[in-house]
Design an enzyme around this catalytic site. Structure first.
Site, PDB file in Angstrom:
ATOM      1  N   ASP A  37       0.856  -1.194   0.000  1.00 18.45           N
ATOM      2  CA  ASP A  37       0.000   0.000   0.000  1.00 18.45           C
ATOM      3  C   ASP A  37       0.888   1.239   0.000  1.00 18.45           C
ATOM      4  O   ASP A  37       1.370   1.649   1.047  1.00 18.45           O
ATOM      5  CB  ASP A  37      -0.859   0.025   1.266  1.00 18.45           C
ATOM      6  CG  ASP A  37      -1.608  -1.270   1.486  1.00 18.45           C
ATOM      7  OD1 ASP A  37      -1.004  -2.206   2.044  1.00 18.45           O
ATOM      8  OD2 ASP A  37      -2.767  -1.333   1.094  1.00 18.45           O
ATOM      9  N   ASP A 179     -10.614  -4.295  -1.975  1.00 19.44           N
ATOM     10  CA  ASP A 179      -9.650  -3.945  -0.939  1.00 19.44           C
ATOM     11  C   ASP A 179     -10.330  -3.053   0.088  1.00 19.44           C
ATOM     12  O   ASP A 179     -10.832  -1.976  -0.261  1.00 19.44           O
ATOM     13  CB  ASP A 179      -8.471  -3.210  -1.585  1.00 19.44           C
ATOM     14  CG  ASP A 179      -7.435  -2.731  -0.577  1.00 19.44           C
ATOM     15  OD1 ASP A 179      -6.435  -2.141  -1.009  1.00 19.44           O
ATOM     16  OD2 ASP A 179      -7.636  -2.924   0.639  1.00 19.44           O
TER      17      ASP A 179
HETATM   18  C1  DX5 Z   1      -6.729   1.372   2.342  1.00 18.28           C
HETATM   19  C2  DX5 Z   1      -5.803   0.221   2.542  1.00 18.28           C
HETATM   20  C3  DX5 Z   1      -6.537  -0.894   3.251  1.00 18.28           C
HETATM   21  C4  DX5 Z   1      -5.728  -2.129   3.396  1.00 18.28           C
HETATM   22  C5  DX5 Z   1      -6.612  -3.261   3.875  1.00 18.28           C
HETATM   23  O1  DX5 Z   1      -6.043   2.416   1.781  1.00 18.28           O
HETATM   24  O2  DX5 Z   1      -5.315  -0.221   1.285  1.00 18.28           O
HETATM   25  O3  DX5 Z   1      -7.700  -1.186   2.512  1.00 18.28           O
HETATM   26  O4  DX5 Z   1      -5.147  -2.424   2.230  1.00 18.28           O
HETATM   27  O5  DX5 Z   1      -6.875  -2.988   5.189  1.00 18.28           O
HETATM   28  P1  DX5 Z   1      -7.961  -3.841   6.013  1.00 18.28           P
HETATM   29  O6  DX5 Z   1      -7.974  -5.233   5.444  1.00 18.28           O
HETATM   30  O7  DX5 Z   1      -7.476  -3.788   7.427  1.00 18.28           O
HETATM   31  O8  DX5 Z   1      -9.252  -3.136   5.790  1.00 18.28           O
END
Ligand code: DX5
Length: 228
Positions: A37, A179
């Site tokens: 990310d 995501d």
């Molecule tokens: C948002 C991030 C999150 C991450 C996943 O910018 O990219 O979505 O990847 O996080 P969780 O699985 O904890 O929602």
């Protein structure tokens, strides 16, 4: 033939003080892809890491790397992320004035290209670039942080993107990734709507039975729901 269900971790919850070991642990846990990310503190409030950090852990696994570029200027550093070992670059449609050109550039660098859509961005945004990408990412949270709640109202958009992919005969070449807020209680809705690649951060790292259990549980739930 539709592409397989794939489970990919967000590395946001990982212990960055031992990042290489954390990447190896994800490999051992059976993830299919590893997503980084990338956040610039501009496109999203949070700031994470650049290509040098990704390059430093490339040797800890043979699994594919993808960079989710939550950045205002993805063209500027695209080559550096490919050189760091990313197999796929995901750019946000909202950050690309000339999205078609950006995707062509990523492909010219030898990576595959994908487009991410924030919750407010319509599915139709990718209609005229489907031939340039191997994945559409439908965000099920507003990007910037892990641990947020799944936005279930995105499921009709997931279905709309899946129908767009299917109607163009691209089910065997274009993935649909989601995501944000993916967990055992939300993954089935996303997969049933048409997502075959599922990103999870919190759900993986908070599973008391460990990463491998979380990966297997999520993969089983998503596979069953996707097949419906
Ligand atoms: C948002 C991030 C999150 C991450 C996943 O910018 O990219 O979505 O990847 O996080 P969780 O699985 O904890 O929602």
């Amino acid at each position: 033939m539709t592409l397989p269900v794939l489970i990919a971790p967000s590395v946001l919850p990982a212990d960055f003080s031992k990042f290489g070991e954390e990447i190896h642990a994800l490999d051992e846990a059976g993830v299919d892809i590893i997503q980084f990310d990338v956040m610039d503190g501009q496109f999203v409030p949070n700031l994470t890491f650049g290509p040098d950090v990704i390059a430093s852990v490339r040797s800890y696994t043979q699994k594919p790397f993808e960079a989710h570029l939550m950045v205002l200027t993805p063209d500027v550093m695209a080559q550096r992320y490919v050189e760091a070992g990313c197999n796929r670059l995901i750019v946000h449609a909202e950050a690309c004035t000339h999205l078609h050109r950006t995707l062509e550039n990523i492909r010219s660098l030898g990576a595959t290209a994908a487009v991410a859509l924030n919750p407010h961005t319509p599915a139709s945004t990718v209609e005229h670039v489907l031939d340039l990408i191997d994945m559409v990412l439908v965000m099920t949270v507003n990007p910037g942080f892990g641990g947020q709640s799944y936005i279930a109202t995105m499921e009709p958009k997931i279905r709309e993107v899946r129908n767009m992919i299917s109607s163009r005969g691209l089910n065997d070449s274009v993935h649909l990734e989601v995501d944000g807020g993916i967990s055992p209680s939300t993954i089935s809705g996303a997969a049933k709507a048409g997502a075959n690649v599922l990103i999870a951060g919190s759900a993986l790292y908070k599973d008391p039975k460990g990463l491998a259990h979380a990966v297997n549980e999520l993969r089983g739930l998503a596979t069953a729901a996707f097949a419906d």
